[in-house]
Design a protein around this motif. Structure first.
Motif, PDB file in Angstrom:
ATOM      1  N   SER A  35       0.838  -1.199   0.000  1.00  0.00           N
ATOM      2  CA  SER A  35       0.000   0.000   0.000  1.00  0.00           C
ATOM      3  C   SER A  35       0.869   1.244   0.000  1.00  0.00           C
ATOM      4  O   SER A  35       2.014   1.230   0.459  1.00  0.00           O
ATOM      5  CB  SER A  35      -0.937   0.018   1.210  1.00  0.00           C
ATOM      6  OG  SER A  35      -0.229   0.421   2.357  1.00  0.00           O
ATOM      7  N   ARG A  37       0.310   5.439   0.911  1.00  0.00           N
ATOM      8  CA  ARG A  37      -0.557   6.548   1.329  1.00  0.00           C
ATOM      9  C   ARG A  37       0.262   7.817   1.267  1.00  0.00           C
ATOM     10  O   ARG A  37       1.406   7.851   1.687  1.00  0.00           O
ATOM     11  CB  ARG A  37      -1.111   6.326   2.736  1.00  0.00           C
ATOM     12  CG  ARG A  37      -1.966   5.083   2.727  1.00  0.00           C
ATOM     13  CD  ARG A  37      -2.920   4.842   3.816  1.00  0.00           C
ATOM     14  NE  ARG A  37      -3.778   5.849   4.335  1.00  0.00           N
ATOM     15  CZ  ARG A  37      -5.053   6.040   3.993  1.00  0.00           C
ATOM     16  NH1 ARG A  37      -5.607   5.324   3.033  1.00  0.00           N
ATOM     17  NH2 ARG A  37      -5.791   6.950   4.600  1.00  0.00           N
ATOM     18  N   GLY A  39       0.913  11.810   2.134  1.00  0.00           N
ATOM     19  CA  GLY A  39       0.611  12.876   3.085  1.00  0.00           C
ATOM     20  C   GLY A  39       1.464  14.088   2.812  1.00  0.00           C
ATOM     21  O   GLY A  39       2.172  14.157   1.805  1.00  0.00           O
TER      22      GLY A  39
ATOM     23  N   ARG B   4       8.852   5.261   5.229  1.00  0.00           N
ATOM     24  CA  ARG B   4       8.366   6.608   4.939  1.00  0.00           C
ATOM     25  C   ARG B   4       9.360   7.273   4.012  1.00  0.00           C
ATOM     26  O   ARG B   4      10.575   7.213   4.251  1.00  0.00           O
ATOM     27  CB  ARG B   4       8.250   7.439   6.214  1.00  0.00           C
ATOM     28  CG  ARG B   4       7.049   7.043   7.035  1.00  0.00           C
ATOM     29  CD  ARG B   4       6.570   8.164   7.933  1.00  0.00           C
ATOM     30  NE  ARG B   4       7.570   8.522   8.934  1.00  0.00           N
ATOM     31  CZ  ARG B   4       7.313   9.364   9.942  1.00  0.00           C
ATOM     32  NH1 ARG B   4       6.116   9.903  10.072  1.00  0.00           N
ATOM     33  NH2 ARG B   4       8.245   9.656  10.828  1.00  0.00           N
ATOM     34  N   PHE B   6      10.306  10.885   2.238  1.00  0.00           N
ATOM     35  CA  PHE B   6      10.075  12.332   2.275  1.00  0.00           C
ATOM     36  C   PHE B   6      10.594  12.946   0.996  1.00  0.00           C
ATOM     37  O   PHE B   6      11.736  12.667   0.607  1.00  0.00           O
ATOM     38  CB  PHE B   6      10.831  12.969   3.435  1.00  0.00           C
ATOM     39  CG  PHE B   6      10.474  12.371   4.753  1.00  0.00           C
ATOM     40  CD1 PHE B   6       9.277  12.709   5.362  1.00  0.00           C
ATOM     41  CD2 PHE B   6      11.299  11.450   5.361  1.00  0.00           C
ATOM     42  CE1 PHE B   6       8.925  12.143   6.569  1.00  0.00           C
ATOM     43  CE2 PHE B   6      10.951  10.877   6.565  1.00  0.00           C
ATOM     44  CZ  PHE B   6       9.763  11.220   7.173  1.00  0.00           C
ATOM     45  N   LYS B  40       6.252  16.411   0.531  1.00  0.00           N
ATOM     46  CA  LYS B  40       5.341  15.272   0.488  1.00  0.00           C
ATOM     47  C   LYS B  40       5.925  14.125   1.293  1.00  0.00           C
ATOM     48  O   LYS B  40       7.144  13.986   1.394  1.00  0.00           O
ATOM     49  CB  LYS B  40       5.177  14.800  -0.964  1.00  0.00           C
ATOM     50  CG  LYS B  40       4.364  15.743  -1.806  1.00  0.00           C
ATOM     51  CD  LYS B  40       4.372  15.347  -3.262  1.00  0.00           C
ATOM     52  CE  LYS B  40       5.615  15.881  -3.950  1.00  0.00           C
ATOM     53  NZ  LYS B  40       5.591  15.728  -5.415  1.00  0.00           N
ATOM     54  N   VAL B  41       5.044  13.338   1.869  1.00  0.00           N
ATOM     55  CA  VAL B  41       5.506  12.127   2.528  1.00  0.00           C
ATOM     56  C   VAL B  41       4.687  10.954   1.981  1.00  0.00           C
ATOM     57  O   VAL B  41       3.486  11.075   1.742  1.00  0.00           O
ATOM     58  CB  VAL B  41       5.399  12.257   4.075  1.00  0.00           C
ATOM     59  CG1 VAL B  41       3.992  12.579   4.516  1.00  0.00           C
ATOM     60  CG2 VAL B  41       5.903  11.007   4.774  1.00  0.00           C
ATOM     61  N   PHE B  42       5.361   9.861   1.693  1.00  0.00           N
ATOM     62  CA  PHE B  42       4.691   8.651   1.216  1.00  0.00           C
ATOM     63  C   PHE B  42       4.911   7.553   2.259  1.00  0.00           C
ATOM     64  O   PHE B  42       6.053   7.278   2.634  1.00  0.00           O
ATOM     65  CB  PHE B  42       5.290   8.181  -0.114  1.00  0.00           C
ATOM     66  CG  PHE B  42       5.198   9.203  -1.206  1.00  0.00           C
ATOM     67  CD1 PHE B  42       4.040   9.363  -1.944  1.00  0.00           C
ATOM     68  CD2 PHE B  42       6.267  10.025  -1.499  1.00  0.00           C
ATOM     69  CE1 PHE B  42       3.950  10.319  -2.948  1.00  0.00           C
ATOM     70  CE2 PHE B  42       6.201  10.986  -2.498  1.00  0.00           C
ATOM     71  CZ  PHE B  42       5.032  11.123  -3.221  1.00  0.00           C
ATOM     72  N   GLU B  43       3.820   6.975   2.742  1.00  0.00           N
ATOM     73  CA  GLU B  43       3.919   5.838   3.657  1.00  0.00           C
ATOM     74  C   GLU B  43       3.709   4.583   2.828  1.00  0.00           C
ATOM     75  O   GLU B  43       2.627   4.375   2.270  1.00  0.00           O
ATOM     76  CB  GLU B  43       2.867   5.946   4.749  1.00  0.00           C
ATOM     77  CG  GLU B  43       3.106   7.159   5.646  1.00  0.00           C
ATOM     78  CD  GLU B  43       2.023   7.359   6.690  1.00  0.00           C
ATOM     79  OE1 GLU B  43       2.287   8.031   7.685  1.00  0.00           O
ATOM     80  OE2 GLU B  43       0.907   6.841   6.474  1.00  0.00           O
ATOM     81  N   ILE B  44       4.746   3.771   2.740  1.00  0.00           N
ATOM     82  CA  ILE B  44       4.725   2.633   1.824  1.00  0.00           C
ATOM     83  C   ILE B  44       4.884   1.337   2.616  1.00  0.00           C
ATOM     84  O   ILE B  44       5.789   1.220   3.438  1.00  0.00           O
ATOM     85  CB  ILE B  44       5.867   2.762   0.790  1.00  0.00           C
ATOM     86  CG1 ILE B  44       5.685   4.069   0.004  1.00  0.00           C
ATOM     87  CG2 ILE B  44       5.914   1.563  -0.151  1.00  0.00           C
ATOM     88  CD1 ILE B  44       6.744   4.315  -1.052  1.00  0.00           C
ATOM     89  N   LEU B  66       8.688   8.923  -7.608  1.00  0.00           N
ATOM     90  CA  LEU B  66       8.197   9.718  -6.476  1.00  0.00           C
ATOM     91  C   LEU B  66       8.785  11.123  -6.399  1.00  0.00           C
ATOM     92  O   LEU B  66       8.139  12.040  -5.915  1.00  0.00           O
ATOM     93  CB  LEU B  66       8.443   8.961  -5.158  1.00  0.00           C
ATOM     94  CG  LEU B  66       7.809   7.566  -5.065  1.00  0.00           C
ATOM     95  CD1 LEU B  66       8.145   6.927  -3.729  1.00  0.00           C
ATOM     96  CD2 LEU B  66       6.305   7.639  -5.256  1.00  0.00           C
TER      97      LEU B  66
END
Lengths: 79, 79
Positions: A35, A37, A39, B4, B6, B40-44, B66
């Motif tokens: 997944s 998400r 932010g 995460r 950044f 931006k931050v992406f939680e993967i 990204l």
């Protein structure tokens, strides 16, 4: 003092942008991505030097402007 | 494994969105804010369990999708 504020969608809230990035990664051959998400992160420099006061002020900034607490969570990291 | 990522604008790149947030905070009475930069931050979540392999794969994701490395920096935090 430097701080980082993270604003992310609450876990129950749909994140179509994150889902689109996840399927784009999959389409590019990055398998094993369960997944994604997305932010926001805010890097804030403040003149405040007291950690407790800075934390309190950043909380207020999040509640009043940076985050929509109906659908978003926020967390603060002091540098 | 959770990670995460950044993605932030490089320091020389203008950030009008961050500047607008900074002046909005100022207008709301939050004085002492020297600068705001938005990223931006992406939680993967990945199935990969090896940290080195995960780091390498996330680097590749950043370079290819990204982040725009002409104007953005990225960093990866493994959970």
């Amino acid at each position: 003092m430097k701080a980082r504020v993270f604003v992310t969608l609450k876990s129950g809230v749909l994140d179509p942008q994150g889902a689109a990035i996840g399927s784009a990664l999959d389409g590019m051959g990055f398998d094993g991505v369960e997944s994604v998400r997305q932010g926001k992160v805010f890097e804030i420099e403040m003149t405040e030097t007291d950690r407790d006061a800075a934390q309190e002020r950043l909380d207020a900034m999040c509640r009043r402007l940076l985050a929509n607490t109906v659908i978003e969570d926020y967390s603060v990291e002091l540098g």
